[in-house]
Design a protein around this motif. Sequence first.
Motif, PDB file in Angstrom:
ATOM      1  N   PRO A 257      63.576  56.767  58.039  1.00 22.26           N
ATOM      2  CA  PRO A 257      64.296  55.982  57.031  1.00 22.26           C
ATOM      3  C   PRO A 257      63.316  55.413  55.989  1.00 22.26           C
ATOM      4  CG  PRO A 257      64.225  54.804  59.139  1.00 22.26           C
ATOM      5  CD  PRO A 257      63.570  56.133  59.349  1.00 22.26           C
ATOM      6  N   PRO A 258      63.817  55.089  54.788  1.00 23.46           N
ATOM      7  CA  PRO A 258      62.956  54.473  53.766  1.00 23.46           C
ATOM      8  C   PRO A 258      62.384  53.144  54.262  1.00 23.46           C
ATOM      9  CG  PRO A 258      65.068  55.146  52.827  1.00 23.46           C
ATOM     10  CD  PRO A 258      65.181  55.303  54.317  1.00 23.46           C
ATOM     11  N   ARG A 259      61.159  52.838  53.790  1.00 25.99           N
ATOM     12  CA  ARG A 259      60.514  51.558  54.108  1.00 25.99           C
ATOM     13  C   ARG A 259      60.447  50.720  52.835  1.00 25.99           C
ATOM     14  NH1 ARG A 259      55.524  54.568  56.709  1.00 25.99           N
ATOM     15  NH2 ARG A 259      56.399  55.131  58.723  1.00 25.99           N
ATOM     16  N   GLY A 260      60.695  49.452  52.979  1.00 25.21           N
ATOM     17  CA  GLY A 260      60.559  48.543  51.835  1.00 25.21           C
ATOM     18  C   GLY A 260      61.377  49.002  50.641  1.00 25.21           C
ATOM     19  N   LYS A 261      60.697  49.221  49.521  1.00 27.21           N
ATOM     20  CA  LYS A 261      61.376  49.589  48.272  1.00 27.21           C
ATOM     21  C   LYS A 261      61.325  51.089  48.006  1.00 27.21           C
ATOM     22  CE  LYS A 261      60.631  45.103  46.168  1.00 27.21           C
ATOM     23  NZ  LYS A 261      60.072  44.346  45.063  1.00 27.21           N
ATOM     24  N   GLU A 262      60.998  51.893  49.007  1.00 29.30           N
ATOM     25  CA  GLU A 262      60.946  53.341  48.804  1.00 29.30           C
ATOM     26  C   GLU A 262      62.310  53.859  48.358  1.00 29.30           C
ATOM     27  OE1 GLU A 262      57.535  54.879  51.926  1.00 29.30           O
ATOM     28  OE2 GLU A 262      59.602  54.804  52.610  1.00 29.30           O
ATOM     29  N   GLN A 263      62.279  54.827  47.426  1.00 29.73           N
ATOM     30  CA  GLN A 263      63.514  55.398  46.899  1.00 29.73           C
ATOM     31  C   GLN A 263      63.548  56.898  47.146  1.00 29.73           C
ATOM     32  OE1 GLN A 263      63.847  54.444  42.775  1.00 29.73           O
ATOM     33  NE2 GLN A 263      63.401  52.279  43.097  1.00 29.73           N
TER      34      GLN A 263
ATOM     35  N   ILE B 177      65.930  62.687  54.616  1.00 33.30           N
ATOM     36  CA  ILE B 177      67.029  63.459  55.205  1.00 33.30           C
ATOM     37  C   ILE B 177      67.044  63.224  56.713  1.00 33.30           C
ATOM     38  CG2 ILE B 177      67.005  65.227  53.376  1.00 33.30           C
ATOM     39  CD1 ILE B 177      65.494  67.081  55.279  1.00 33.30           C
ATOM     40  N   SER B 178      68.148  63.564  57.345  1.00 29.31           N
ATOM     41  CA  SER B 178      68.278  63.350  58.793  1.00 29.31           C
ATOM     42  C   SER B 178      67.443  64.382  59.556  1.00 29.31           C
ATOM     43  CB  SER B 178      69.744  63.492  59.205  1.00 29.31           C
ATOM     44  OG  SER B 178      70.134  64.854  59.070  1.00 29.31           O
ATOM     45  N   PRO B 179      67.108  64.086  60.822  1.00 30.82           N
ATOM     46  CA  PRO B 179      66.395  65.071  61.642  1.00 30.82           C
ATOM     47  C   PRO B 179      67.181  66.391  61.759  1.00 30.82           C
ATOM     48  CG  PRO B 179      66.322  62.926  62.708  1.00 30.82           C
ATOM     49  CD  PRO B 179      67.242  62.795  61.520  1.00 30.82           C
ATOM     50  N   GLU B 180      68.509  66.295  61.827  1.00 33.74           N
ATOM     51  CA  GLU B 180      69.340  67.508  61.938  1.00 33.74           C
ATOM     52  C   GLU B 180      69.208  68.360  60.675  1.00 33.74           C
ATOM     53  OE1 GLU B 180      70.576  64.277  62.359  1.00 33.74           O
ATOM     54  OE2 GLU B 180      70.297  64.425  64.542  1.00 33.74           O
ATOM     55  N   GLU B 181      69.272  67.713  59.506  1.00 34.12           N
ATOM     56  CA  GLU B 181      69.129  68.410  58.227  1.00 34.12           C
ATOM     57  C   GLU B 181      67.727  69.030  58.128  1.00 34.12           C
ATOM     58  OE1 GLU B 181      69.896  69.718  54.252  1.00 34.12           O
ATOM     59  OE2 GLU B 181      71.249  69.106  55.864  1.00 34.12           O
ATOM     60  N   PHE B 182      66.716  68.284  58.600  1.00 31.93           N
ATOM     61  CA  PHE B 182      65.342  68.781  58.564  1.00 31.93           C
ATOM     62  C   PHE B 182      65.240  70.071  59.394  1.00 31.93           C
ATOM     63  CE2 PHE B 182      60.844  68.887  58.355  1.00 31.93           C
ATOM     64  CZ  PHE B 182      60.432  67.974  57.395  1.00 31.93           C
TER      65      PHE B 182
ATOM     66  N   LYS C 104      58.776  62.512  68.021  1.00 32.50           N
ATOM     67  CA  LYS C 104      60.097  63.101  68.262  1.00 32.50           C
ATOM     68  C   LYS C 104      61.066  62.692  67.150  1.00 32.50           C
ATOM     69  CE  LYS C 104      63.794  63.492  71.706  1.00 32.50           C
ATOM     70  NZ  LYS C 104      64.405  64.499  70.902  1.00 32.50           N
ATOM     71  N   ASP C 105      61.669  63.697  66.522  1.00 29.95           N
ATOM     72  CA  ASP C 105      62.630  63.509  65.428  1.00 29.95           C
ATOM     73  C   ASP C 105      62.044  62.851  64.177  1.00 29.95           C
ATOM     74  OD1 ASP C 105      64.670  64.754  66.793  1.00 29.95           O
ATOM     75  OD2 ASP C 105      65.498  62.885  67.595  1.00 29.95           O
ATOM     76  N   ARG C 106      60.725  62.748  64.078  1.00 30.75           N
ATOM     77  CA  ARG C 106      60.068  62.175  62.887  1.00 30.75           C
ATOM     78  C   ARG C 106      59.291  63.299  62.211  1.00 30.75           C
ATOM     79  NH1 ARG C 106      58.678  56.786  61.681  1.00 30.75           N
ATOM     80  NH2 ARG C 106      60.750  56.430  62.519  1.00 30.75           N
ATOM     81  N   PHE C 107      59.953  63.939  61.246  1.00 32.75           N
ATOM     82  CA  PHE C 107      59.380  65.085  60.549  1.00 32.75           C
ATOM     83  C   PHE C 107      58.854  64.700  59.165  1.00 32.75           C
ATOM     84  CE2 PHE C 107      62.609  66.942  63.334  1.00 32.75           C
ATOM     85  CZ  PHE C 107      61.970  68.046  63.856  1.00 32.75           C
ATOM     86  N   TYR C 108      57.825  65.424  58.728  1.00 38.09           N
ATOM     87  CA  TYR C 108      57.333  65.365  57.350  1.00 38.09           C
ATOM     88  C   TYR C 108      57.122  66.801  56.908  1.00 38.09           C
ATOM     89  CZ  TYR C 108      56.297  60.409  58.002  1.00 38.09           C
ATOM     90  OH  TYR C 108      56.402  59.064  58.231  1.00 38.09           O
ATOM     91  N   GLY C 109      57.437  67.105  55.648  1.00 34.64           N
ATOM     92  CA  GLY C 109      57.228  68.465  55.177  1.00 34.64           C
ATOM     93  C   GLY C 109      57.363  68.583  53.673  1.00 34.64           C
TER      94      GLY C 109
END
Length: 190
Positions: free
Chosen positions: A41-47, A55-60, A77-82
């Motif tokens: 999920p976004p942190r602080g003021k991230e947009q 996006i959700s882990p399922e969408e990823f 687990k379920d924390r993707f970056y790409g």
Amino acid sequence: MKGKLIIFSAPSGTGKSTIINWLMQHEELRMAFSISCTSRPPRGKEQNGVEYFFISPEEFRKRIENDEFLEYEEVYKDRFYGTLKSQVESQLEKGENVVFDVDVKGGCNIKKYYGDNALAVFIQPPSIDELRKRLVGRGTDSAEVIEDRIARASFELTFADKFDKIVVNDDLEKAEREALRIVKEFISNE
């Protein structure tokens, strides 16, 4: 004019982000960060669409199955970056020189995909001992975390020869000037 790709990889504590941020101030380079995707999920003021595409882990997972990523990693687990291929292509079409600040495996994958249209730069510490001093000097990590980072750095250093250029950061200003020269030369070659 279509943009090019500039990949930076380095072990933690080598000054990579400092060098990249300095280069980004040179407007004539037309550099823009690649905007990555994440399932966190976004942190602080991230947009969405600014710092990351959220996006959700399922969408990823669906996008992984559809081969939509240049590179990705499941950090936890379920924390993707790409990095989405479509996002990079969109930025290149706008004439932006797309900058990647990625781990060594991601850097190698992007270089392999784009070949000569990508410049892969490895920022290297002068030594493991110097790297340890820098990490300790930051005062942000426990001794255990520092030792984990040193072990990872030793592994990452074995990838240096897979990069087009190696910049040894033993003097920050010298490393910045060398990185600028390398990037300018790459961008100006049509």
